[in-house]
Design a protein around this motif. Structure first.
Motif, mmCIF file in Angstrom:
data_model
loop_
_atom_site.group_PDB
_atom_site.id
_atom_site.type_symbol
_atom_site.label_atom_id
_atom_site.label_comp_id
_atom_site.label_asym_id
_atom_site.label_seq_id
_atom_site.Cartn_x
_atom_site.Cartn_y
_atom_site.Cartn_z
ATOM 1 N N MET A 137 0.876 -1.064 0.166
ATOM 2 C CA MET A 137 -0.219 0.115 -0.103
ATOM 3 C C MET A 137 0.720 1.449 -0.172
ATOM 4 S SD MET A 137 -2.552 1.246 -0.096
ATOM 5 C CE MET A 137 -4.010 2.537 0.086
ATOM 6 N N THR A 138 2.201 1.576 0.235
ATOM 7 C CA THR A 138 3.227 2.284 0.845
ATOM 8 C C THR A 138 3.342 2.484 -0.959
ATOM 9 O OG1 THR A 138 3.353 1.987 3.126
ATOM 10 C CG2 THR A 138 5.149 3.406 2.285
ATOM 11 N N LEU A 139 4.048 2.180 -0.664
ATOM 12 C CA LEU A 139 4.654 1.490 -2.828
ATOM 13 C C LEU A 139 3.706 2.648 -3.241
ATOM 14 C CD1 LEU A 139 7.162 -1.168 -2.998
ATOM 15 C CD2 LEU A 139 7.576 1.027 -3.053
ATOM 16 N N TYR A 140 2.579 2.003 -3.137
ATOM 17 C CA TYR A 140 1.194 2.363 -4.298
ATOM 18 C C TYR A 140 0.845 3.658 -4.002
ATOM 19 C CZ TYR A 140 -3.282 3.447 -6.378
ATOM 20 O OH TYR A 140 -4.718 3.542 -7.227
ATOM 21 N N LEU A 141 0.813 4.332 -2.901
ATOM 22 C CA LEU A 141 0.506 5.858 -2.348
ATOM 23 C C LEU A 141 1.502 6.222 -2.679
ATOM 24 C CD1 LEU A 141 -0.985 5.366 1.280
ATOM 25 C CD2 LEU A 141 -2.160 6.445 -0.795
ATOM 26 N N MET A 142 3.361 6.212 -2.607
ATOM 27 C CA MET A 142 3.681 6.469 -2.836
ATOM 28 C C MET A 142 3.742 6.782 -4.484
ATOM 29 S SD MET A 142 5.568 7.935 -0.631
ATOM 30 C CE MET A 142 6.881 8.742 -1.374
ATOM 31 N N GLY A 143 3.980 5.945 -5.992
ATOM 32 C CA GLY A 143 3.217 5.720 -6.938
ATOM 33 C C GLY A 143 2.365 6.951 -7.641
ATOM 34 N N ILE A 144 1.100 6.932 -6.423
ATOM 35 C CA ILE A 144 -0.025 8.310 -7.692
ATOM 36 C C ILE A 144 0.528 8.573 -7.222
ATOM 37 C CG2 ILE A 144 -1.571 6.368 -7.548
ATOM 38 C CD1 ILE A 144 -2.929 7.523 -5.337
ATOM 39 N N THR A 145 1.160 9.450 -5.828
ATOM 40 C CA THR A 145 2.009 10.765 -5.218
ATOM 41 C C THR A 145 2.752 11.492 -6.512
ATOM 42 O OG1 THR A 145 1.970 10.542 -3.070
ATOM 43 C CG2 THR A 145 2.725 11.842 -3.432
ATOM 44 N N VAL A 146 4.011 10.459 -6.705
ATOM 45 C CA VAL A 146 4.965 10.852 -8.010
ATOM 46 C C VAL A 146 4.160 11.692 -9.465
ATOM 47 C CG1 VAL A 146 6.463 9.815 -9.369
ATOM 48 C CG2 VAL A 146 6.737 9.312 -6.701
ATOM 49 N N GLU A 192 -5.009 13.746 3.843
ATOM 50 C CA GLU A 192 -6.353 13.200 3.961
ATOM 51 C C GLU A 192 -5.691 11.768 2.999
ATOM 52 O OE1 GLU A 192 -9.474 14.189 5.259
ATOM 53 O OE2 GLU A 192 -8.767 15.900 5.731
ATOM 54 N N SER A 193 -5.013 11.654 2.196
ATOM 55 C CA SER A 193 -4.840 11.055 1.754
ATOM 56 C C SER A 193 -3.879 9.702 2.607
ATOM 57 C CB SER A 193 -4.022 10.831 0.145
ATOM 58 O OG SER A 193 -2.910 11.435 0.045
ATOM 59 N N GLY A 194 -3.248 9.816 3.072
ATOM 60 C CA GLY A 194 -2.762 8.981 4.412
ATOM 61 C C GLY A 194 -0.778 8.828 3.377
ATOM 62 N N VAL A 195 -1.078 9.959 1.917
ATOM 63 C CA VAL A 195 0.645 9.763 1.732
ATOM 64 C C VAL A 195 1.391 10.384 2.816
ATOM 65 C CG1 VAL A 195 1.945 11.108 -0.179
ATOM 66 C CG2 VAL A 195 -0.573 10.342 -0.326
ATOM 67 N N GLY A 196 1.091 11.211 3.824
ATOM 68 C CA GLY A 196 1.884 11.551 4.171
ATOM 69 C C GLY A 196 2.512 10.638 5.616
ATOM 70 N N ASP A 197 1.759 9.558 6.174
ATOM 71 C CA ASP A 197 1.681 8.457 7.135
ATOM 72 C C ASP A 197 3.464 7.579 6.264
ATOM 73 O OD1 ASP A 197 0.645 9.398 9.094
ATOM 74 O OD2 ASP A 197 -1.434 8.636 8.010
ATOM 75 N N GLY A 219 -7.970 6.660 -2.533
ATOM 76 C CA GLY A 219 -9.499 6.291 -1.980
ATOM 77 C C GLY A 219 -9.797 7.086 -1.166
ATOM 78 N N VAL A 220 -9.325 8.220 -1.353
ATOM 79 C CA VAL A 220 -10.306 9.235 -0.455
ATOM 80 C C VAL A 220 -11.943 9.488 -0.600
ATOM 81 C CG1 VAL A 220 -10.535 11.418 0.408
ATOM 82 C CG2 VAL A 220 -8.298 10.783 -0.252
ATOM 83 N N PRO A 221 -12.668 8.988 0.016
ATOM 84 C CA PRO A 221 -14.273 9.644 -0.583
ATOM 85 C C PRO A 221 -15.064 10.385 -1.189
ATOM 86 C CG PRO A 221 -13.976 8.432 1.520
ATOM 87 C CD PRO A 221 -12.764 9.027 1.830
ATOM 88 N N LEU A 222 -15.185 9.925 -1.903
ATOM 89 C CA LEU A 222 -15.756 10.844 -3.153
ATOM 90 C C LEU A 222 -16.150 12.280 -2.521
ATOM 91 C CD1 LEU A 222 -17.423 9.051 -6.334
ATOM 92 C CD2 LEU A 222 -14.670 10.203 -6.330
ATOM 93 N N ASP A 223 -17.178 12.313 -1.217
ATOM 94 C CA ASP A 223 -18.254 12.705 -0.933
ATOM 95 C C ASP A 223 -16.939 13.888 0.279
ATOM 96 O OD1 ASP A 223 -17.455 10.791 1.138
ATOM 97 O OD2 ASP A 223 -19.923 11.598 2.138
#
Length: 441
Positions: free
Chosen positions: A1-10, A320-325, A43-47
């Motif tokens: 999950m960490t690698l995925y979040l890092m990837g979409i941040t890039v 909100e997305s958890g990228v910071g963590d 995965g942040v909820p659309l609303d």
């Protein structure tokens, strides 16, 4: 999950870069689209996406909007009253032609404190060109120190928007940032200004003539040198009160009063009214002219406000997305200092987008969640390190590159050899001083 979040941040950062440099979007659009992309794919909820974006925009602009507006008004009053010219001429008389690089460094440094880089450029370039014609010197010998002084304070020293944005994002202490940034900025400007200019002017002889930039003062009688100095330094002196007040023995009510008038918005508001009176009314401007000057200078602010706001929205979505963590976990594994991380991230985004504002805002947004998980981090030096990174390698995607080229009459190649190198020296030397200061404070 960490690698995925890092990837979409890039990928999101690449969207910002491509948007500004390739697709020619405004930085506001690029940051907003990248933020939405990151929110949806993390995965942040659309609303909750729009709410997070609006929260981020409001958090950053809430305390910045007044500072930006009032700082611009003050710069306009200094420019159109001739107060900036008075300060520069004072240094020239005191230093003499032989020491002109040092005089121009001080002029750029002091005038650059309350005004935007572009305003300082317009105030001082006519003087640079006049000195160059009289003394028959290479314009680089006189011009580079001015640019170094203006650029370093614009990148590091409050109340400039870059520094103020980072202070807000990192929740750093304004007074300490102001003190540390001045300690770091001046020796940095000496190295990239007079010392570099004395080396480079022997190796680069500009082929063309500079485009003459004139400051059209609205009055015949210039303000006094003392008055000009007082107005320029007033906001800085008032803001330094916030640093001094807690250490003075005084009634609690008076301490609160000093903290109030030393807050950036109030300090700049007081300074604007002082400029209206001493540089305006007393020099013969009427109310209609002062109102016109104020309205003229506020119109161009829209772009920078939008960029800063969108950067705040992008930062909030990162949280909100958890990228910071995810970045925090990665940084802990790499044992990378937050100060080094902030410098590198800001530098990479600056090189890619050409915007110091985008670089600083985005880098602060990425690094601030990392800092939340650490103890013993000097937040004030983190602000300065991020600002230092945002100055790195100015080139053809930076508006400042073209401003300097046109105003000083340089070719593109000459601008790379002078302005680009000078900006990079400022960046790395300021970062080096930041690391040294971090050992002691």
């Amino acid at each position: 999950m960490t690698l995925y979040l890092m990837g979409i941040t890039v990928v999101a950062i690449i969207i910002v870069i491509l948007g500004v440099s390739w697709w020619k979007w405004h930085a506001f659009i690029s940051l907003t689209v990248a933020g939405l992309f990151l929110a949806i794919f993390s995965g942040v909820p659309l609303d909750k996406i729009v709410g997070a974006y609006e929260t981020g925009v409001g958090a950053v602009l809430g305390h910045l909007i007044g500072i930006l507006a009032l700082g611009t008004i003050l710069g306009k009053m200094m420019s159109d009253s001739g107060a900036g010219m008075q300060v520069a001429e004072f240094f020239i008389k005191k230093f003499g032609k032989k020491n002109m690089p040092w005089a121009m460094l001080l002029s750029g440094f002091i005038i650059g404190i309350p005004v935007f880089f572009e305003v300082g450029l317009v105030i001082l370039l006519p003087l640079v060109i006049a000195i160059r014609k009289t003394a028959k010197q290479n314009i680089l010998l006189i011009g580079i120190p001015v640019l170094a002084g203006l650029s370093i304070v614009h990148g590091l020293v409050p109340p400039h928007p870059g520094a103020m944005t980072a202070i807000g994002i990192y929740k750093a202490n304004l007074g300490h940032v102001l003190l540390y940034s001045l300690i770091i900025a001046f020796p940095t400007a000496i190295i990239a200004g007079p010392l570099f200019s004395k080396w480079i002017h022997k190796r680069v002889k500009p082929e063309g003539e500079p485009t003459i930039v004139r400051v059209e003062t609205k009055i015949n009688q210039l303000p006094g040198t003392g008055t000009s100095f007082a107005i320029i330094l007033l906001p800085v002196i008032l803001m330094l009160l916030t640093l001094v007040a807690p250490y003075l023995s005084m009634p609690a009510g008076f301490e609160k009063f000093l903290l109030f008038i030393g807050s950036p918005v109030i300090a700049l508001l007081i300074s604007c009214f002082a400029a209206y009176f001493f540089l305006g009314y007393r020099q013969g401007m009427d109310r209609t002219l002062i109102k016109k000057l104020t309205e003229e200078c506020l119109l161009p602010l829209a772009s920078i406000i939008l960029i800063i706001g969108a950067g705040g929205g992008f930062k909030q979505i990162l949280i909100e997305s958890g990228v910071g963590d995810a970045i925090a976990q990665m940084s802990e594994q790499l044992s990378l200092s937050p100060i080094v991380l902030a410098f590198l991230v800001a530098g990479l985004i600056r090189v890619a987008t050409g915007s110091a504002t985008v670089a600083l805002t985005t880098a602060a947004g990425i690094v601030s969640p990392v800092v939340a998980h650490m103890s013993g981090v000097n937040l004030e030096l983190l602000v300065i390190a991020t600002g230092a990174g945002s100055l790195m390698l100015s080139h053809v995607n930076d508006a400042g590159f073209w401003l300097v080229k046109e105003y000083m009459g340089l070719t593109v190649k000459e601008t790379f050899k002078t302005w680009t190198v000078m900006e990079t020296i400022l960046s790395f030397v300021a970062f080096g001083f930041t690391l040294i200061l971090d050992l002691f404070v």
